[in-house]
Design a protein around this motif. Structure first.
Motif, PDB file in Angstrom:
ATOM      1  N   GLY A 257       0.802  -1.215   0.000  1.00 51.29           N
ATOM      2  CA  GLY A 257       0.000   0.000   0.000  1.00 51.29           C
ATOM      3  C   GLY A 257       0.837   1.268   0.000  1.00 51.29           C
ATOM      4  N   LEU A 258       2.147   1.132   0.199  1.00 49.46           N
ATOM      5  CA  LEU A 258       3.018   2.316   0.127  1.00 49.46           C
ATOM      6  C   LEU A 258       2.830   2.948  -1.257  1.00 49.46           C
ATOM      7  N   LEU A 259       2.802   2.064  -2.251  1.00 45.41           N
ATOM      8  CA  LEU A 259       2.188   2.402  -3.541  1.00 45.41           C
ATOM      9  C   LEU A 259       1.025   1.420  -3.649  1.00 45.41           C
ATOM     10  N   PRO A 260      -0.043   1.772  -4.362  1.00 44.07           N
ATOM     11  CA  PRO A 260      -1.165   0.828  -4.423  1.00 44.07           C
ATOM     12  C   PRO A 260      -0.701  -0.523  -4.970  1.00 44.07           C
ATOM     13  N   ASP A 261      -1.199  -1.611  -4.375  1.00 45.57           N
ATOM     14  CA  ASP A 261      -0.793  -2.940  -4.837  1.00 45.57           C
ATOM     15  C   ASP A 261      -1.148  -3.173  -6.303  1.00 45.57           C
ATOM     16  N   THR A 262      -2.050  -2.351  -6.833  1.00 42.93           N
ATOM     17  CA  THR A 262      -2.447  -2.492  -8.232  1.00 42.93           C
ATOM     18  C   THR A 262      -1.482  -1.753  -9.167  1.00 42.93           C
ATOM     19  N   HIS A 263      -0.446  -1.142  -8.619  1.00 46.34           N
ATOM     20  CA  HIS A 263       0.524  -0.385  -9.418  1.00 46.34           C
ATOM     21  C   HIS A 263       1.182  -1.316 -10.439  1.00 46.34           C
ATOM     22  N   GLU A 264       1.346  -0.830 -11.665  1.00 43.99           N
ATOM     23  CA  GLU A 264       1.878  -1.742 -12.706  1.00 43.99           C
ATOM     24  C   GLU A 264       3.323  -2.176 -12.438  1.00 43.99           C
ATOM     25  N   GLN A 265       4.049  -1.420 -11.635  1.00 39.23           N
ATOM     26  CA  GLN A 265       5.431  -1.837 -11.345  1.00 39.23           C
ATOM     27  C   GLN A 265       5.534  -2.808 -10.161  1.00 39.23           C
ATOM     28  N   SER A 266       4.413  -3.091  -9.488  1.00 37.85           N
ATOM     29  CA  SER A 266       4.484  -4.054  -8.389  1.00 37.85           C
ATOM     30  C   SER A 266       4.802  -5.443  -8.938  1.00 37.85           C
ATOM     31  N   ALA A 267       5.790  -6.070  -8.344  1.00 40.68           N
ATOM     32  CA  ALA A 267       6.171  -7.415  -8.780  1.00 40.68           C
ATOM     33  C   ALA A 267       5.710  -8.458  -7.763  1.00 40.68           C
ATOM     34  N   ALA A 268       4.785  -8.059  -6.872  1.00 39.25           N
ATOM     35  CA  ALA A 268       4.364  -8.978  -5.796  1.00 39.25           C
ATOM     36  C   ALA A 268       3.846 -10.295  -6.357  1.00 39.25           C
ATOM     37  N   ALA A 269       3.125 -10.212  -7.460  1.00 39.44           N
ATOM     38  CA  ALA A 269       2.537 -11.433  -8.008  1.00 39.44           C
ATOM     39  C   ALA A 269       3.569 -12.262  -8.783  1.00 39.44           C
ATOM     40  N   ALA A 270       4.817 -11.789  -8.813  1.00 37.14           N
ATOM     41  CA  ALA A 270       5.864 -12.570  -9.487  1.00 37.14           C
ATOM     42  C   ALA A 270       7.053 -12.723  -8.547  1.00 37.14           C
ATOM     43  N   ARG A 271       6.770 -12.791  -7.244  1.00 33.35           N
ATOM     44  CA  ARG A 271       7.841 -12.812  -6.233  1.00 33.35           C
ATOM     45  C   ARG A 271       8.880 -13.897  -6.500  1.00 33.35           C
ATOM     46  N   SER A 272       8.383 -15.119  -6.701  1.00 37.42           N
ATOM     47  CA  SER A 272       9.344 -16.221  -6.819  1.00 37.42           C
ATOM     48  C   SER A 272      10.089 -16.177  -8.148  1.00 37.42           C
TER      49      SER A 272
END
Ligand code: OXT
Ligand code: ADP
Ligand code: MG
Length: 578
Positions: A257-272
């Protein structure tokens, strides 16, 4: 003493230890105390309330301590927890140690018994050498013996909690101190308003250049944002850094949430994918501890369990000794995150090249695959409800209420919530942190509501909830807008274990089946709801957030749905015996 005259201190020419402590806290902008009364601090709680401080009383000191710790994280002011001596102090100490571990600023103030009796071990009421016990578990520990030293004692505690790497501080106040009197004017003059308790720490220009040179040469750069970045409140600078560099980022749990999790640069869904693939990793307020597999091993593409994956690391941290704690840090950037990130932005100039397109493309591909897979799972509507179908509801509710605070603990209840429920604003997600500790739930919820005034949603495993569950009375007593959702799967991790010996006792991980946690809150006048379907859960959560009434929803989850220890099954030791 049963009542307190509010004007007592000002009307009189003398002051006392009670009032000096209260005045010292107020002078330093402290407006709330979380605690539990008893000898020798009962009158202190009354006087503090009379003096205009908000005194939030708990049912167990550990929960008051957790509330203070997270209030510190949320406000950048040390959260205050007040307890009685020995057992009350020890109950609060777990929270103090947890605060220190997590770098949350907090002060545990405990009354203590008579020094001369304690030191001769003559068996005083609640006898304990509390200062000695607190020292190894806190960032600093102080004791005040004389009323004229209260100002210095409180100032030192505040400065120790906030400066550098924040942490938990213990302040020991012996019973005799409270009753000591002194001239009111001299007392007033003895107090210290702490100036600049967390001074900016500007990084050296050479360290900034070293970091940027490394980043510039990266083919597969990655930024990891940790809860230090959330604490630092450098939200604008961090957003600029991410967007100006175009580097993909991974938020640690409480940095979501520091940047919205929907931000296109978030790599959370590709962690591994990103961890082993990245060549240069910039850590911003995140330690390379167990949560990041110590920066090595298979998670990072290393061949074996302890092998280096080949990444170069840049680490932004306020603590100079953090670098090299686990692997080599090629470019340490020591300073506060606001100053460090600003310095990077300035030195970067205006024509910073975005990362190579093949790196961004590969991440986008992994992300969309994972997101599509997740969407498919979330769309299912199994009976009984499972973690996914329940969290699909929570995800929608949080999306519709992005200002709401989310508290989260459990194993599966924690891990699934972290990856399924997107956060949209900074410092909204509060969880088990560095220790993975159970028991933060209700303390964090109380403080989150008190500090933010926003609705709080607490997603709790049924085991996790039990550690602080009695505080639902506190939620009701202060009429706090907290919606507790107990994910009830009949046990620790799962409800399906059986006693291997076949006796009458159930397995150690199993609870009473079909328990009705909703009835607990009804005992105190709160709203209890039993929800067995996503539709029922949605209706109850919407109503709780709308009404702001203390609510507990017993959400029945398939008892077979969890896994042992959630996502960290591999940390369980297995016997080497064949
Ligand atoms: O990349 P891959 O493919 O791997 O996929 C990942 C992401 O890319 C993907 N993802 C997404 N996909 C699609 N869309 C989106 N948006 C998206 N976002 C992410 O999802 C996966 C997972 O992502 P994640 O989570 O980022 O990645 P990963 O690999 O899991 O990250 C690693 C970690 C280590 C950073 C992470 O797992 C983590 O933060 N873990 C924290 C774990 C933790 O702290 N657990 C709590 C402690 S467990 C245990 O100790 C418990 N106890 C013992 C105990 C404790 N703790 N304390 C005390 C005082 N006493 C005892 C107890 C008693 S838990 C517990 C109670 C459990 O029972 P409950 O009833 O309370 O709970 P239930 O289990 O629900 O029954
Ligand atoms: P996470 O668990 O999210 O990875 P950690 O608790 O491991 O985060 O790390 C937080 C780090 O942030 C700590 O090393 C701490 O020293 C650092 N930190 C805290 N506040 C600041 C700040 N204002 N500026 C720089 N670093 C900070
Ligand atoms: Mg459970």
């Amino acid at each position: 003493m049963g009542t307190v005259e509010p004007q007592l201190a000002t009307a009189s020419q003398v002051t006392d230890g009670f009032h000096l402590v209260i005045d010292a806290l107020k002078l330093n902008g402290i407006d709330t105390i979380f605690g539990l009364p008893g000898i020798p601090i009962t009158d202190f709680t009354r006087m503090a309330q009379a003096a205009g401080l908000r005194v939030i009383s708990f049912r167990h000191e550990q929960n008051a301590g957790n509330a203070a710790a997270i209030a510190g994280f949320l406000t950048q002011k040390p959260g205050i927890c007040l307890t009685v001596s020995a057992p009350g102090f020890l109950n609060g100490l777990t929270a103090l140690a947890n605060a220190t571990t997590n770098c949350f600023p907090m002060i545990l103030i405990s009354g203590s018994s008579e020094r001369e009796i304690v030191d001769l071990q003559q068996g005083d009421y609640e006898e304990m050498d509390q200062l000695a016990i607190a020292k190894p578990l806190s960032k600093a520990a102080f004791r005040v013996l004389h009323a004229e030293d209260i100002g210095v004692g409180v100032a030192r505690a505040i400065r120790a909690a906030l400066s550098g790497r924040p942490g938990g501080v213990y302040l020991d106040l012996p019973a005799k101190l409270f009753a000591q009197t002194m001239d009111a004017e001299a007392g007033r003059k003895s107090l210290i308003k702490v100036v600049d308790p967390a001074p900016k720490q500007i990084p050296g220009a050479d360290a900034v250049k070293r970091a940027l040179d490394l980043l510039k040469g990266a083919k597969k750069p990655l930024i990891v944002l940790g809860k230090g970045a959330a604490y630092a409140r450098a939200d604008t600078e961090i957003k600029s850094l991410i967007e100006k560099t175009g580097i993909p980022y991974l938020p640690m749990s409480m940095a979501k949430g520091l940047l919205p999790d929907t931000h296109e640069q978030s790599a959370a869904a590709a962690r591994s994918y990103v961890l082993p693939e990245a060549d240069v990793v910039m850590l911003v307020g995140a330690r390379l501890n167990w949560l990041l597999s110590h920066g090595k091993g298979k998670t990072w593409g290393g061949k074996g369990h302890k092998d280096w994956g080949g990444q170069k690391f840049i680490q932004i941290d306020i603590s100079p000794s953090e670098a090299d704690s686990n692997v080599r840090i090629d470019a340490p950037l020591v300073g506060d995150i606001g100053s460090c990130v600003s310095a990077l932005l300035t030195a970067m100039g205006s024509n910073w090249a975005k990362p190579p397109a093949d790196w961004l493309g590969a991440i986008a591909e992994r992300k969309s695959k994972n997101v599509a897979k997740m969407a498919e799972t979330l769309a299912k509507d199994p009976r009984p409800m499972n973690f996914h179908s329940a969290l699909n509801v929570v995800r929608d509710i949080v999306k519709a209420n992005p200002d709401a605070m989310l508290v989260n603990e459990g194993a599966n209840a924690l891990d699934f919530t972290r990856s399924i429920v997107d956060m949209y604003k900074p410092r909204k997600r509060l969880d088990v942190g560095t220790w993975g500790v159970m028991g933060i739930g209700m303390g964090f919820s109380v403080a989150a509501a008190v500090v933010s005034g926003q609705p709080v949603i607490a997603i709790e495993g049924d085991s996790a909830f039990g550690f602080s569950g009695m505080e639902v009375e506190t939620l009701c007593r202060y009429n706090l807008p907290v919606c507790v959702v107990v994910f009830n799967n009949n046990g620790v991790y799962r409800g399906t274990d059986v006693n291997p010996a076949g006796g009458p006792d159930v397995a150690p991980t199993v609870f009473v089946k079909g328990a009705r946690y909703d009835k607990l809150i009804e005992a105190f006048g709160g709203v209890g709801v039993h929800a067995t379907t996503p539709a029922e859960l949605r209706k109850a959560m919407e109503e709780a957030v709308r009404s702001r009434k203390p609510t507990l929803i017993n959400a029945v989850i398939d008892e077979t749905a969890g896994t042992e220890s959630g996502r960290i099954t591999s940390l369980n030791p297995t016997s080497g015996k064949k």
